[in-house]
Design a protein around this motif. Structure first.
Motif, PDB file in Angstrom:
ATOM      1  N   UNK A  11      12.890  25.848 -41.455  1.00  0.00           N
ATOM      2  CA  UNK A  11      11.943  25.767 -42.400  1.00  0.00           C
ATOM      3  C   UNK A  11      10.971  26.893 -42.604  1.00  0.00           C
ATOM      4  N   UNK A  12      10.589  27.330 -41.584  1.00  0.00           N
ATOM      5  CA  UNK A  12       9.598  28.200 -41.433  1.00  0.00           C
ATOM      6  C   UNK A  12       9.885  29.553 -41.668  1.00  0.00           C
ATOM      7  N   UNK A  13      11.309  29.772 -41.249  1.00  0.00           N
ATOM      8  CA  UNK A  13      11.876  31.174 -41.815  1.00  0.00           C
ATOM      9  C   UNK A  13      12.117  31.196 -43.340  1.00  0.00           C
ATOM     10  N   UNK A  14      12.646  29.864 -43.741  1.00  0.00           N
ATOM     11  CA  UNK A  14      12.755  29.893 -45.326  1.00  0.00           C
ATOM     12  C   UNK A  14      11.663  30.409 -46.139  1.00  0.00           C
ATOM     13  N   UNK A  15      10.319  29.898 -45.594  1.00  0.00           N
ATOM     14  CA  UNK A  15       9.254  29.666 -46.156  1.00  0.00           C
ATOM     15  C   UNK A  15       8.668  31.216 -46.258  1.00  0.00           C
ATOM     16  N   UNK A  16       8.908  32.090 -45.093  1.00  0.00           N
ATOM     17  CA  UNK A  16       8.589  33.391 -45.262  1.00  0.00           C
ATOM     18  C   UNK A  16       9.506  34.007 -46.144  1.00  0.00           C
ATOM     19  N   UNK A  17      10.897  33.808 -45.884  1.00  0.00           N
ATOM     20  CA  UNK A  17      11.759  34.767 -46.806  1.00  0.00           C
ATOM     21  C   UNK A  17      11.702  34.387 -48.294  1.00  0.00           C
ATOM     22  N   UNK A  18      11.466  33.253 -48.703  1.00  0.00           N
ATOM     23  CA  UNK A  18      11.151  32.855 -50.033  1.00  0.00           C
ATOM     24  C   UNK A  18       9.785  33.128 -50.734  1.00  0.00           C
ATOM     25  N   UNK A  19       8.825  33.483 -49.757  1.00  0.00           N
ATOM     26  CA  UNK A  19       7.545  33.369 -50.152  1.00  0.00           C
ATOM     27  C   UNK A  19       7.057  32.012 -50.423  1.00  0.00           C
ATOM     28  N   UNK A  20       7.389  30.967 -50.247  1.00  0.00           N
ATOM     29  CA  UNK A  20       7.123  29.614 -50.592  1.00  0.00           C
ATOM     30  C   UNK A  20       6.399  29.114 -49.358  1.00  0.00           C
ATOM     31  N   UNK A  21       5.558  28.084 -49.603  1.00  0.00           N
ATOM     32  CA  UNK A  21       4.859  27.620 -48.294  1.00  0.00           C
ATOM     33  C   UNK A  21       5.575  26.727 -47.738  1.00  0.00           C
ATOM     34  N   UNK A  22       5.308  26.322 -46.277  1.00  0.00           N
ATOM     35  CA  UNK A  22       5.927  25.495 -45.706  1.00  0.00           C
ATOM     36  C   UNK A  22       6.152  24.246 -46.208  1.00  0.00           C
TER      37      UNK A  22
END
Lengths: 407, 407
Positions: free
Chosen positions: A38-49
DNA sequence: TCTTTTAAGTCAATTGTCTTGACTTATTTG
DNA sequence: CAAATAAGTCAAGACAATTGACTTAAAAGA
């Protein structure tokens, strides 16, 4: 007072549109990168955790993603990667070719689960549609037997057939399938199956397949030259298939080339020289021959003089078309794929060397200028099946906008 | 542990992204359709009346739209149409050509307010950038003198120069401007002006101009062939300029054509035959001649034998390129525009008749297959200026996504 | 061993934008 | 003059992303 003026505008969007986009972005990221936390996804998509957590939770409830064992990778709490669930969605693809029709069922990650084909007897679309609906029904029940829940998770039926679409008359042109085009095929299939139906030409379908599971996976700018009974190009621009104003973009099989100056200024359409149809003529194989593919494969493995001749002519025209496509599109790569044997594709690419100079010849290239792609008779049907998956799960502008039929 | 793996993903979006999109949709609808009432906007954009009201109110506060007198058109409360305020935003456009640089200032609706040019002496970019920054400064202060608030409403600086970009070496090629391309031009301009800067090649800029105020206004699929000192095409696909992987899409001036079989299989690049540069060579006009445009105009008005010859060769190559572009893109129309006199453009189009057969020759066409567009030396500078306006106000996918620099 | 640092992920409250449905206003129709 | 119709407003509500503090779990350092 006929004041019902047509007002043209782009649709607006709302919370739902944003949310739908974010779901697609997650699925797309997992498809491209494999499992991600989830953390990686948050960084990649620029959404919050937090947002990612909510969406992943929802996708997990819907059976589209699942967690893997957590992994330690340094300080901090170990991450829990999520991956796509192949069984999360299914789609059907239908290829209608001149003498045969094929159906494929794929899952969310593009794995083929069912493939069936049937010969299409002459007799036009009325008879043909009945045969095709039977074929689809048969594939569908085979799929349901193997995976009972698949029916519930079917996202659509993709259809691919030779273009061009919507042209004037010319019913006798063996290169096209005019009688099929004036027939309300999509409506018949939609009512006959109860599924969402969408149409592509065969080259576009091949490109869609390349993008989902082939050489164009993860590429945003790629041109797929499809060598089948005819010849066409599927254009992947900005990560999406480009279809043009009438769905005929990429119909390069019909392109003419300037020839010898003077008497015959323009030579025949590209696909009269570079297509399986032209090769069949030379080899004296009936285009309806069910063993066409095998025969061509054998002919390509041990080419006789005539085949060499064909190869020379076809690769010369293609060589020059590659130059043009590179110049016009500035793509990351060009893929030569087809409903043709891999031997033939490889030999054509060989014969096209050296490629013509173009902007694409830069030294810093990451990908080859031209490379082989899918090479088998099922490529188009696979692409047809890939289309509903892409439509349902790929991030795209149109998916954000409010549609005519409710948000 | 170099675990900083690059994760590729599309950006997500949020409320702000949706809202920004809806604002753009409103502006775009007013640009395309002229004044519209809130109710009409709501229907066209599929947003609710209330949402439209809120957005219009905000746009009015920001000085981008204003109400007109209310109009009665049947039963019910009269509608209050809103229109774009031309003075709502301004943009600068810079064209860097081989021997001259031009600056234009436009407002929100594409009206030209300032245009200035300067000769570029040889000496490469170091010297050139200083001259160009002075030119921009001069145009900027002229604009501010006329419209004091314009400075505050400047949305950016668009830059256009001949491509291709990012190619290997070849510093001496007179057709390119290699020394400019290895120079950190955009950074210099950005710091020198404090504005957002973006780069296009000149054909792309011409297409951007056509879309804002020219023949491509409101079209989603159009190809602009730009005839300037060089030759290129600007591709408007799905309502947006397409640039390819390296910003070089449409560089058709460099395309080769198969020629006479045998000895010389491929003839020179298109722009060696179809460009003002080639015409200048024939007319013995120095490419740096400041009165180049006028001289060409006179030559085109009363063509001598040499000009006729050139016209024949150029139109023949273009005729065939039009066929190709139609085949590849399936556009609504093709526009021939340029930094060339209208007479020349018109004559070229005449000489291209009859157009080659292609899918575009369908009987149900709404637009001509080829039509003239902007034809004056300022077309590219205008397109450069149009780019920041489009970037700031046109609905586009990228505008919805969260950017690297905050939502 | 114990404390500190770092990172993943959750909780609960908040924010911002669009939506909903009832309402007001202004005009035409009969 | 009442009914019908359409534009536009009001106020409350719904929904998804955000915020900041918190919990959990591991590695690093003393």
């Amino acid at each position: 007072m006929n004041d019902a003026r047509v007002i043209r505008a782009t649709s607006g969007t709302n919370l739902g549109g944003a949310s739908a986009h974010n779901r697609r972005v997650m699925v797309d990221a997992l498809r491209l990168n494999g499992a991600l936390s989830r953390a990686e996804l948050a960084r990649a998509t620029r959404l919050t955790k937090q947002t990612v957590s909510n969406i992943i939770e929802e996708l997990e409830r819907d059976g589209l993603v699942r967690s893997q064992a957590s992994v330690r990778k340094g300080r901090g709490q170990p991450a829990t990667p999520y991956e796509l669930v192949p069984e999360g969605a299914y789609a059907l693809g239908l290829q209608i070719d001149r003498y045969v029709s094929r159906v494929i069922a794929v899952n969310l990650v593009g794995e083929v689960l069912v493939q069936k084909s049937v010969e299409l007897p002459p007799g036009g679309p009325e008879k043909g549609v009945r045969i095709i609906l039977d074929l689809i029904e048969s594939a569908r029940s085979t799929l349901s037997d193997a995976v009972p829940e698949a029916e519930r998770r079917l996202v659509g039926l993709g259809v691919a057939m030779p273009g061009p679409f919507g042209i004037d008359g010319d019913d006798d042109n063996q290169w096209m399938m005019a009688s099929w085009q004036n027939y309300p095929l999509l409506e018949m299939l939609a009512t006959g199956t109860g599924l969402e139906v969408a149409l592509q030409n065969d080259a576009a379908a091949a490109a869609t397949a390349e993008r989902l599971v082939g050489s164009a996976h993860g590429l945003d700018h790629a041109i797929c030259i499809y060598l089948g009974y005819g010849l066409g190009a599927g254009l992947i621009l900005n990560g999406e298939l480009y279809s043009g104003q009438n769905g005929n973009a990429g119909e390069i099989g019909m392109s003419l080339a300037p020839g010898e100056a003077g008497a015959r200024p323009f030579v025949a359409p590209l696909e009269h020289q570079a297509s399986l149809a032209s090769l069949c003529k030379i080899l004296d194989i009936a285009p309806s021959d069910p063993r066409l593919f095998d025969k061509i494969e054998r002919a390509a493995e041990k080419p006789n003089e005539q085949v060499e001749e064909w190869m020379k002519g076809a690769s010369e025209r293609l060589r020059w078309m590659v130059h043009l496509l590179e110049t016009v599109f500035d793509p990351q790569t060009i893929i030569l794929c087809g409903g043709a044997p891999r031997v033939l594709i490889d030999q054509l690419i060989d014969h096209m060397q050296p490629l013509l100079p173009s902007l694409a010849a830069r030294s810093s290239r990451a990908l080859p200028r031209i490379q082989p792609g899918l090479a088998n008779p099922w490529a188009v049907a696979l692409g047809a099946a890939a289309e509903p998956i892409a439509r349902a799960f790929d991030p795209r502008f149109s998916a954000i906008l409010k549609s005519r039929f409710g948000a």
